[in-house]
Design an enzyme around this catalytic site. Structure first.
Site, PDB file in Angstrom:
ATOM      1  N   GLU A 161       0.804  -1.166   0.138  1.00 46.15           N
ATOM      2  CA  GLU A 161      -0.063  -0.003   0.008  1.00 46.15           C
ATOM      3  C   GLU A 161       0.996   1.279  -0.001  1.00 46.15           C
ATOM      4  O   GLU A 161       0.674   2.090   0.974  1.00 46.15           O
ATOM      5  CB  GLU A 161      -0.941   0.098   1.173  1.00 46.15           C
ATOM      6  CG  GLU A 161      -1.961  -1.191   0.910  1.00 46.15           C
ATOM      7  CD  GLU A 161      -3.193  -1.164   2.002  1.00 46.15           C
ATOM      8  OE1 GLU A 161      -3.236  -0.277   2.820  1.00 46.15           O
ATOM      9  OE2 GLU A 161      -4.001  -1.954   1.792  1.00 46.15           O
ATOM     10  N   GLU A 172      -5.112  -8.734  -0.511  1.00 45.11           N
ATOM     11  CA  GLU A 172      -5.796  -8.400   0.924  1.00 45.11           C
ATOM     12  C   GLU A 172      -7.116  -8.164   0.373  1.00 45.11           C
ATOM     13  O   GLU A 172      -7.677  -7.320  -0.465  1.00 45.11           O
ATOM     14  CB  GLU A 172      -5.224  -6.964   1.657  1.00 45.11           C
ATOM     15  CG  GLU A 172      -3.801  -7.196   2.097  1.00 45.11           C
ATOM     16  CD  GLU A 172      -3.422  -5.916   3.007  1.00 45.11           C
ATOM     17  OE1 GLU A 172      -4.452  -5.501   3.531  1.00 45.11           O
ATOM     18  OE2 GLU A 172      -2.173  -5.657   3.043  1.00 45.11           O
TER      19      GLU A 172
HETATM   20  O1  AHR Z   1      -5.316  -5.827   6.946  1.00 45.55           O
HETATM   21  C1  AHR Z   1      -5.200  -4.756   7.575  1.00 45.55           C
HETATM   22  C2  AHR Z   1      -4.610  -3.564   7.031  1.00 45.55           C
HETATM   23  O2  AHR Z   1      -5.212  -3.177   5.885  1.00 45.55           O
HETATM   24  C3  AHR Z   1      -3.031  -3.641   6.372  1.00 45.55           C
HETATM   25  O3  AHR Z   1      -2.141  -3.838   7.060  1.00 45.55           O
HETATM   26  C4  AHR Z   1      -3.040  -2.799   5.220  1.00 45.55           C
HETATM   27  O4  AHR Z   1      -2.275  -3.227   4.180  1.00 45.55           O
HETATM   28  C5  AHR Z   1      -4.400  -2.456   4.827  1.00 45.55           C
HETATM   29  O5  AHR Z   1      -4.635  -1.289   4.895  1.00 45.55           O
END
Ligand code: AHR
Length: 529
Positions: free
Chosen positions: A212, A333
């Site tokens: 991110e 994610e």
């Molecule tokens: O999964 C929780 C968080 O969500 C992670 O650390 C991040 O990459 C995303 O914003």
């Protein structure tokens, strides 16, 4: 007159043919409308037509140093009374082995871009501590580091996927981490690894170059990140036989410009994959994981259909720069994100998991399967005690969530061939809103068995479905179902089996057609031989 006679007979023949065509069409339309009137839910699967493989890596996981995912989730330490192997919980390893977890992404998430790997090697008592600023401001003692993670992956029989630090780290730091893990010859990093107890290089293939980076990974512009990626990736070397599969930190949600810039500036030869993150959440009002009405149930399921739309748009951009589809789209994610459970640390992201989460998982995995040409890896967030978890632990206790059961039921799709499936179905309606009530994907495994995973989203109505399998002879069918009596049904330490799979009996075979009734709010997986 002869020609008139001929003309007449020709015209008679034409009329007769026309009449037959009209009759056939009327009959066909009649049959079709009869079928539709009788059962508007139909599925046609072309069992002899698949070409693409559903990578098992779509069924991957993500575990961050966050809340009780690592500490208490996997890691209890060697001196714990909780059964463990070298500090790693035995119950958790056994549960995850049953679902054949194909890969595990670590150490973050946002934590990755603050993590300095050298703090997590060497004697545990000498490891420096740090503050986990992203997640609750707690002290991280680094007792779970590189060697412990690699031990965990070996115990699980899974591929490690390591995310390097681009946000606050250096090129040298990441380059040396690769050397430490992957170089088998004589070098400072390899010597240090040996001194710390690991003789042979591990040969880690999957490397994320930051996380991110448009946000917690450095708040970069896509142009700046693309340049950084090229620089970092240059010094992540291949050692011995291991060929690194480098994954660029890709877009979030609908940030199509990020994709465009990365594809243009890095290009298909510069990366194995590009990540994408998409959580099933309403950021301005996440809502409770367990206390919700049908409107909130509907809205969460409706949000599941935003991700395939976004994936398709990102894939269109990727196709422009990479028509050969060399670059994998890695959804590393995904999952639900609700309010934390009352009374728990807001920075620990602990939420319960209901049959609604099971449907979210079932729909996402179906949609990833269907896009396996480009989606070659995905990682649900996060395996234990965090967000859409598969497992909850509390001291020595461990339970499985409805989401775990979906991963267990769907493991039949790992590395199977995707089959074309044409579904027509009714809508699930609430007030003036509607969603397709059913969702499906199908595959054929190496032994020729066909698996069909189906979700019935409607919480109030069962669905009768006729499924025709074309291009194969069907001998038998069996199935399993995951359903519950209430939309918020979930498992607790006191009642761990409220939501668990059962045999699915409501399916009949006639010729090559399956007729079944899918219960309301259910996930069903059929095996056809
Ligand atoms: O999964 C929780 C968080 O969500 C992670 O650390 C991040 O990459 C995303 O914003």
């Amino acid at each position: 007159m002869g020609h008139i006679k001929n003309w007449r007979s020709l015209s008679g023949q034409r009329m007769a043919v026309g009449l037959i065509v009209v009759l056939i069409m009327t009959f066909a339309i009649g049959v079709d409308s009869l079928v539709s009137a009788e059962n508007p839910n139909t599925l046609i699967i072309n069992a002899d037509q698949g070409t693409e493989t559903i990578s098992r890596h779509i069924y991957g996981h993500f575990s961050e140093h966050l809340g009780h995912c690592i500490y208490g989730g996997y890691w209890v330490g060697e001196d714990s009374p909780i059964p463990n192997v070298r500090g790693i919980r035995t119950d958790v390893v056994e549960a995850l082995k049953k679902i054949n977890i194909p890969n595990l992404r670590w150490p973050g998430g946002c934590f990755a871009d603050e993590y300095h790997w050298r703090d997590g090697i060497g004697p545990r008592s000498e490891r420096p501590k740090m503050i986990n600023t992203h997640w609750g401001g707690v002290t991280e003692d680094n007792s779970f580091g590189t060697h412990e993670f690699m031990d965990l992956c070996e115990q699980l029989g899974t591929e490690p996927y390591i995310c390097g630090n681009v946000g606050s780290g250096t090129v040298e730091e990441m380059s040396k981490w690769v050397e430490y893990l992957n170089f088998d010859g004589i070098s400072p990093m390899a010597e240090e690894r040996r001194k710390n107890g690991q003789e042979k290089a591990w040969g880690v293939k999957y490397w994320g170059v930051g996380n991110e980076n448009w946000g917690c990974g450095g708040n970069m512009t896509p142009e700046f990140y693309a340049d950084q990626y090229r620089r970092y990736a240059t010094y992540c070397r291949n050692y011995g036989d291991s060929r690194l599969l480098k994954i660029a930190g890709g877009p979030s949600d609908e940030d199509y410009n990020w994709t465009e810039v990365l594809m243009k500036k890095i290009g298909p030869r510069g990366m194995w994959g590009m990540s994408m993150h998409y959580y099933t959440t309403n950021w301005s009002n996440k809502g409770s994981a367990t206390v919700f009405d049908e409107r909130a149930y509907f809205d969460v399921l409706a949000r599941c259909f935003k991700i395939p739309k976004a994936i398709d748009k990102h894939m269109n951009i990727m196709d422009k720069y990479d028509p050969e589809k060399r670059v994998a789209l890695v959804i590393d994610e995904w999952g639900t994100w609700f309010d934390v459970e009352p009374g728990t640390n807001p920075g620990f992201l602990f939420q319960q998991n209901t049959i609604r989460d099971a449907l979210v998982a079932g729909i996402h995995l179906n949609e990833f399967n269907k896009r396996c040409e480009r989606v070659r890896m995905a990682n649900i967030a996060q395996t234990i005690n965090v967000l859409q978890a598969l497992i909850f632990t509390e001291d020595e206790k461990m339970i499985l969530t409805p989401t775990y059961h979906v991963f267990e039921m769907y493991k039949v799709h790992h590395d199977a061939t995707l089959l074309p499936a044409d579904l027509r179905c009714v809508d699930y309606t609430l007030d003036d809103d509607k969603l397709p009530a059913l969702n499906v994907s199908a595959s054929k495994d190496k032994e020729g068995k066909i698996h069909i995973s189906l979700c019935n989203l409607d919480p109030n109505k069962s669905a009768k479905l006729d499924c025709e399998l074309r291009g194969t002879k069907v001998k038998k069918v069996s199935g399993r179902v995951l359903t519950a009596s209430a939309i918020n049904a979930h498992n607790t330490f006191e009642k761990p089996d409220v939501v668990k799979p059962a045999e699915f009996k409501d399916v009949k075979l006639s010729g090559s057609t399956l007729t079944m009734t899918l219960p309301a709010k259910s996930v069903v997986v059929l095996e056809v031989e």
